[in-house]
Design a protein around this motif. Structure first.
Motif, PDB file in Angstrom:
ATOM      1  N   UNK A  27       0.721  -1.233  -0.019  1.00 48.93           N
ATOM      2  CA  UNK A  27      -0.104   0.013   0.010  1.00 48.93           C
ATOM      3  C   UNK A  27       0.699   1.255  -0.095  1.00 48.93           C
ATOM      4  N   UNK A  28       0.254   2.228  -0.546  1.00 54.36           N
ATOM      5  CA  UNK A  28       0.939   3.762  -0.288  1.00 54.36           C
ATOM      6  C   UNK A  28       0.864   4.020   1.205  1.00 54.36           C
ATOM      7  N   UNK A  29       1.600   5.043   1.518  1.00 51.31           N
ATOM      8  CA  UNK A  29       1.426   5.702   2.805  1.00 51.31           C
ATOM      9  C   UNK A  29       0.075   6.120   3.015  1.00 51.31           C
ATOM     10  N   UNK A  30      -0.432   6.799   2.125  1.00 49.74           N
ATOM     11  CA  UNK A  30      -2.043   7.312   2.381  1.00 49.74           C
ATOM     12  C   UNK A  30      -2.985   6.104   2.445  1.00 49.74           C
ATOM     13  N   UNK A  31      -2.969   5.035   1.688  1.00 46.34           N
ATOM     14  CA  UNK A  31      -3.699   3.931   2.097  1.00 46.34           C
ATOM     15  C   UNK A  31      -3.501   3.400   3.127  1.00 46.34           C
ATOM     16  N   UNK A  32      -2.222   2.936   3.518  1.00 47.81           N
ATOM     17  CA  UNK A  32      -1.890   2.474   4.868  1.00 47.81           C
ATOM     18  C   UNK A  32      -2.461   3.386   6.007  1.00 47.81           C
TER      19      UNK A  32
ATOM     20  N   UNK B 250      -5.352   7.117  10.253  1.00 51.93           N
ATOM     21  CA  UNK B 250      -4.256   8.114  10.592  1.00 51.93           C
ATOM     22  C   UNK B 250      -4.002   8.794   9.364  1.00 51.93           C
ATOM     23  N   UNK B 251      -3.391   9.766   9.118  1.00 55.05           N
ATOM     24  CA  UNK B 251      -2.896  10.462   7.973  1.00 55.05           C
ATOM     25  C   UNK B 251      -1.801  10.102   7.107  1.00 55.05           C
TER      26      UNK B 251
ATOM     27  N   UNK C 182       8.625   8.881  14.992  1.00 58.39           N
ATOM     28  CA  UNK C 182       7.314   8.691  15.779  1.00 58.39           C
ATOM     29  C   UNK C 182       7.300   7.687  16.857  1.00 58.39           C
ATOM     30  N   UNK C 183       6.333   7.592  17.785  1.00 62.02           N
ATOM     31  CA  UNK C 183       6.317   6.599  18.823  1.00 62.02           C
ATOM     32  C   UNK C 183       4.854   6.410  18.810  1.00 62.02           C
ATOM     33  N   UNK C 184       4.450   5.158  18.251  1.00 61.46           N
ATOM     34  CA  UNK C 184       3.010   4.868  18.003  1.00 61.46           C
ATOM     35  C   UNK C 184       2.395   4.701  19.332  1.00 61.46           C
TER      36      UNK C 184
ATOM     37  N   UNK D 271      -1.934  -1.872  18.167  1.00 63.93           N
ATOM     38  CA  UNK D 271      -3.104  -2.852  18.276  1.00 63.93           C
ATOM     39  C   UNK D 271      -3.780  -2.997  17.030  1.00 63.93           C
ATOM     40  N   UNK D 272      -4.002  -1.711  16.246  1.00 63.85           N
ATOM     41  CA  UNK D 272      -4.615  -1.673  15.047  1.00 63.85           C
ATOM     42  C   UNK D 272      -3.670  -2.336  13.902  1.00 63.85           C
TER      43      UNK D 272
END
Length: 83
Positions: free
Chosen positions: A17-22, A28-29, A40-42, A48-49
């Motif tokens: 997937x693209x970053x957009x689709x992912x 999230x964006x 980042x720090x998820x 979980x998602x």
């Protein structure tokens, strides 16, 4: 040594997937996905998602322990098989 950010990048790449689709699949964006992969720090909820939607073992995603992404590789192999 891989970080959680590196492992998220692997899931993204292997998903095809693209970053957009992912990002959309995780509500999230694209910008957030880009930042997450860099520095980042998820949140626990996002972890979980990712694990649920992409069938990733939480221990692998968070700590790098165990089988990486068995189910994702299995799905990719099935998709490439010809009969």
């Amino acid at each position: 040594m891989q970080t959680i950010n590196d492992r998220i990048a692997i899931v993204l790449e292997e998903s095809g997937k693209t970053k957009t689709a992912f990002g959309e699949s995780l509500s999230v964006s694209q910008q957030y996905i880009s930042k997450l992969i860099r520095t980042g720090n998820p949140s626990a909820l996002l972890i979980d998602d990712i694990c649920e939607k992409y069938r990733i073992r939480k221990e692998w995603l968070t700590e790098g322990k165990g089988l990486a992404i068995f189910y994702l590789f299995y799905r990719l192999l099935l998709a490439r098989e010809t009969f």
